[in-house]
Design a protein around this motif. Structure first.
Motif, PDB file in Angstrom:
ATOM      1  N   PHE A  20      39.585  32.392  52.528  1.00  0.00           N
ATOM      2  CA  PHE A  20      40.155  31.001  52.425  1.00  0.00           C
ATOM      3  C   PHE A  20      39.429  30.116  51.460  1.00  0.00           C
ATOM      4  O   PHE A  20      39.772  29.426  50.272  1.00  0.00           O
ATOM      5  N   ALA A  21      38.266  29.819  51.848  1.00  0.00           N
ATOM      6  CA  ALA A  21      37.494  28.718  50.802  1.00  0.00           C
ATOM      7  C   ALA A  21      37.093  29.296  49.602  1.00  0.00           C
ATOM      8  O   ALA A  21      37.234  28.314  48.897  1.00  0.00           O
ATOM      9  N   TYR A  22      36.661  30.513  49.629  1.00  0.00           N
ATOM     10  CA  TYR A  22      36.303  30.963  48.207  1.00  0.00           C
ATOM     11  C   TYR A  22      37.647  31.125  47.248  1.00  0.00           C
ATOM     12  O   TYR A  22      37.333  30.706  45.965  1.00  0.00           O
ATOM     13  N   PRO A  23      38.729  31.717  47.559  1.00  0.00           N
ATOM     14  CA  PRO A  23      39.746  31.712  46.537  1.00  0.00           C
ATOM     15  C   PRO A  23      40.185  30.175  46.349  1.00  0.00           C
ATOM     16  O   PRO A  23      40.786  29.987  45.330  1.00  0.00           O
ATOM     17  N   LEU A  24      40.132  29.506  47.397  1.00  0.00           N
ATOM     18  CA  LEU A  24      40.737  28.113  47.201  1.00  0.00           C
ATOM     19  C   LEU A  24      39.757  27.452  46.050  1.00  0.00           C
ATOM     20  O   LEU A  24      40.277  26.430  45.000  1.00  0.00           O
ATOM     21  N   ALA A  25      38.252  27.409  46.323  1.00  0.00           N
ATOM     22  CA  ALA A  25      37.354  27.091  45.300  1.00  0.00           C
ATOM     23  C   ALA A  25      37.620  27.552  43.875  1.00  0.00           C
ATOM     24  O   ALA A  25      37.750  27.031  42.711  1.00  0.00           O
ATOM     25  N   VAL A  26      37.927  28.754  43.689  1.00  0.00           N
ATOM     26  CA  VAL A  26      38.141  29.594  42.612  1.00  0.00           C
ATOM     27  C   VAL A  26      39.660  29.130  42.052  1.00  0.00           C
ATOM     28  O   VAL A  26      39.540  28.941  40.488  1.00  0.00           O
ATOM     29  N   SER A  27      40.248  29.162  42.928  1.00  0.00           N
ATOM     30  CA  SER A  27      41.827  28.396  42.138  1.00  0.00           C
ATOM     31  C   SER A  27      41.667  26.953  41.566  1.00  0.00           C
ATOM     32  O   SER A  27      42.174  26.914  40.434  1.00  0.00           O
ATOM     33  N   LEU A  28      40.989  26.089  42.092  1.00  0.00           N
ATOM     34  CA  LEU A  28      40.630  24.838  41.319  1.00  0.00           C
ATOM     35  C   LEU A  28      39.761  25.111  40.217  1.00  0.00           C
ATOM     36  O   LEU A  28      40.191  24.339  39.167  1.00  0.00           O
ATOM     37  N   MET A  29      38.854  25.876  40.230  1.00  0.00           N
ATOM     38  CA  MET A  29      38.066  25.993  38.949  1.00  0.00           C
ATOM     39  C   MET A  29      38.805  26.591  37.945  1.00  0.00           C
ATOM     40  O   MET A  29      38.907  26.077  36.921  1.00  0.00           O
ATOM     41  N   GLN A  30      39.746  27.509  38.126  1.00  0.00           N
ATOM     42  CA  GLN A  30      40.550  28.250  37.176  1.00  0.00           C
ATOM     43  C   GLN A  30      41.601  27.293  36.607  1.00  0.00           C
ATOM     44  O   GLN A  30      42.010  27.521  35.590  1.00  0.00           O
ATOM     45  N   SER A  31      42.000  26.356  37.514  1.00  0.00           N
ATOM     46  CA  SER A  31      43.117  25.162  36.882  1.00  0.00           C
ATOM     47  C   SER A  31      42.686  24.503  35.754  1.00  0.00           C
ATOM     48  O   SER A  31      43.317  23.808  34.997  1.00  0.00           O
ATOM     49  N   PHE A  32      41.141  24.469  35.567  1.00  0.00           N
ATOM     50  CA  PHE A  32      40.540  23.711  34.425  1.00  0.00           C
ATOM     51  C   PHE A  32      40.381  24.773  33.162  1.00  0.00           C
ATOM     52  O   PHE A  32      39.674  24.285  32.361  1.00  0.00           O
ATOM     53  N   PHE A  33      40.691  25.868  33.238  1.00  0.00           N
ATOM     54  CA  PHE A  33      40.528  26.973  32.291  1.00  0.00           C
ATOM     55  C   PHE A  33      41.673  27.512  31.755  1.00  0.00           C
ATOM     56  O   PHE A  33      42.730  27.630  32.422  1.00  0.00           O
ATOM     57  N   ARG A  34      41.813  28.082  30.388  1.00  0.00           N
ATOM     58  CA  ARG A  34      42.899  28.653  29.872  1.00  0.00           C
ATOM     59  C   ARG A  34      42.507  29.923  29.493  1.00  0.00           C
ATOM     60  O   ARG A  34      41.298  30.185  28.754  1.00  0.00           O
ATOM     61  N   THR A  35      43.143  31.200  29.605  1.00  0.00           N
ATOM     62  CA  THR A  35      42.654  32.450  29.367  1.00  0.00           C
ATOM     63  C   THR A  35      43.642  33.061  28.236  1.00  0.00           C
ATOM     64  O   THR A  35      44.703  32.874  28.424  1.00  0.00           O
ATOM     65  N   GLU A  36      42.932  33.485  27.132  1.00  0.00           N
ATOM     66  CA  GLU A  36      43.918  33.754  26.017  1.00  0.00           C
ATOM     67  C   GLU A  36      42.987  34.983  25.417  1.00  0.00           C
ATOM     68  O   GLU A  36      41.729  35.218  25.211  1.00  0.00           O
ATOM     69  N   GLY A  37      43.532  36.133  25.424  1.00  0.00           N
ATOM     70  CA  GLY A  37      42.722  37.509  24.913  1.00  0.00           C
ATOM     71  C   GLY A  37      41.741  37.842  25.727  1.00  0.00           C
ATOM     72  O   GLY A  37      40.732  38.304  25.305  1.00  0.00           O
ATOM     73  N   GLY A  38      41.794  37.530  26.980  1.00  0.00           N
ATOM     74  CA  GLY A  38      40.557  37.776  28.162  1.00  0.00           C
ATOM     75  C   GLY A  38      39.484  36.963  27.812  1.00  0.00           C
ATOM     76  O   GLY A  38      38.537  37.245  28.801  1.00  0.00           O
TER      77      GLY A  38
END
Length: 282
Positions: A20-38
């Motif tokens: 719960f806590a770890y996926p929640l934190a990762v998803s929040l952090m991921q929302s500030f990144f864009r992934t292109e070409g890996g």
């Protein structure tokens, strides 16, 4: 806390952190990144700004709010009516009726959605066959914007009314009999007793069922995914279904995470407002 107690709590705490806590934190952090070409690039609030320009985000939110405004009050009203009826001492076979009403809540989401899809098939569907007996033409339930929304709302209402009814029924049975007797002595009729005695006593239960039903409506996924796939013309597209398509079909997990967090904040705000309004004394 005593050390032995900490050892007992540790497994549950570890599972909570991992799943719960770890996926929640990762998803929040991921929302500030864009992934292109890996390659992940920090973009700040660009993903959130993108939502303001995305017409499908607005469309999905509008659909979710429409379902919320129509389906939740309808379901709670049906649940209250059924609970009040099944709480009457004169009703025979009450246990059987309660079981039948609650059974939809224990069916799996996928199974009942598939059954509803078969029932509402345009050609040869059970519902259209029944309408044909009364001379009504077939309705394109799943391919028409209006009727597709009706189909989704009907399926959700069928499944969750019994669940909420059981909770409200427990609240009804907790009302002291003395209150009914006092109302009867004062000359109150059935409607006056219901409105001035039953409803105020059920206020905490109604708050709980309304808030949980609101959260469920905003998180709707299974029914519209199986019944309509979000169509036709995105008429049944919801935020969770949209973020699923963005994340797991387009693999744009940064944008999907931003949509998820937008939905979390919106759900919390609506639930809080609803809680405040219903908690106020009339």
């Amino acid at each position: 806390m005593q050390r032995p107690g900490m050892w007992f709590v540790l497994p549950a705490a570890a599972l909570l952190v991992i799943f719960f806590a770890y996926p929640l934190a990762v998803s929040l952090m991921q929302s500030f990144f864009r992934t292109e070409g890996g390659v992940s690039t920090f973009v700040g609030l660009d993903q959130y700004a993108r939502m303001l320009r995305d017409p499908l985000v607005a469309k999905s939110l509008g659909n979710a709010l429409l379902i919320l405004v129509v389906q939740v009050p309808l379901m709670i009203a049906l649940a209250v009516g059924l609970a009040y009826l099944l709480n009457q001492s004169w009703l025979r076979f009450r246990s059987g009726f309660r079981l039948i009403t609650f059974l939809p809540a224990i069916t799996t989401l996928v199974a009942y959605s598939v059954v509803f899809r078969v029932i509402m098939t345009t050609d040869g569907g059970l519902l259209n066959q029944a309408l044909g007996l009364f001379g009504a033409g077939p309705i394109d339930w799943l391919n028409n914007d209006f009727w597709a929304r009706v189909a989704v709302i009907a399926s959700i209402t069928w499944r969750w009314t019994g669940y909420n009814m059981v909770i409200i029924l427990a609240g009804l049975q907790a009302i002291p009999p003395e209150l009914y007797e006092a109302a009867r002595i004062d000359g109150a009729g059935r409607w006056q007793t219901f409105w001035h005695v039953v409803v105020p006593q059920l206020r905490p239960v109604l708050i709980f069922t309304s808030v949980t039903s609101t959260i469920g409506a905003l998180q709707l996924f299974d029914e519209n995914f199986i019944l309509t796939g979000g169509g036709p013309n995105s008429a049944t597209l919801t935020p969770v279904l949209y973020l699923y398509k963005i994340g797991f079909q387009q693999f744009d997990f940064g944008y999907a995470s931003a949509i998820a967090w937008m939905l979390v904040v919106l759900t919390a705000i609506i639930a809080l407002v609803q809680f405040r309004i219903m908690r106020e004394k009339p």
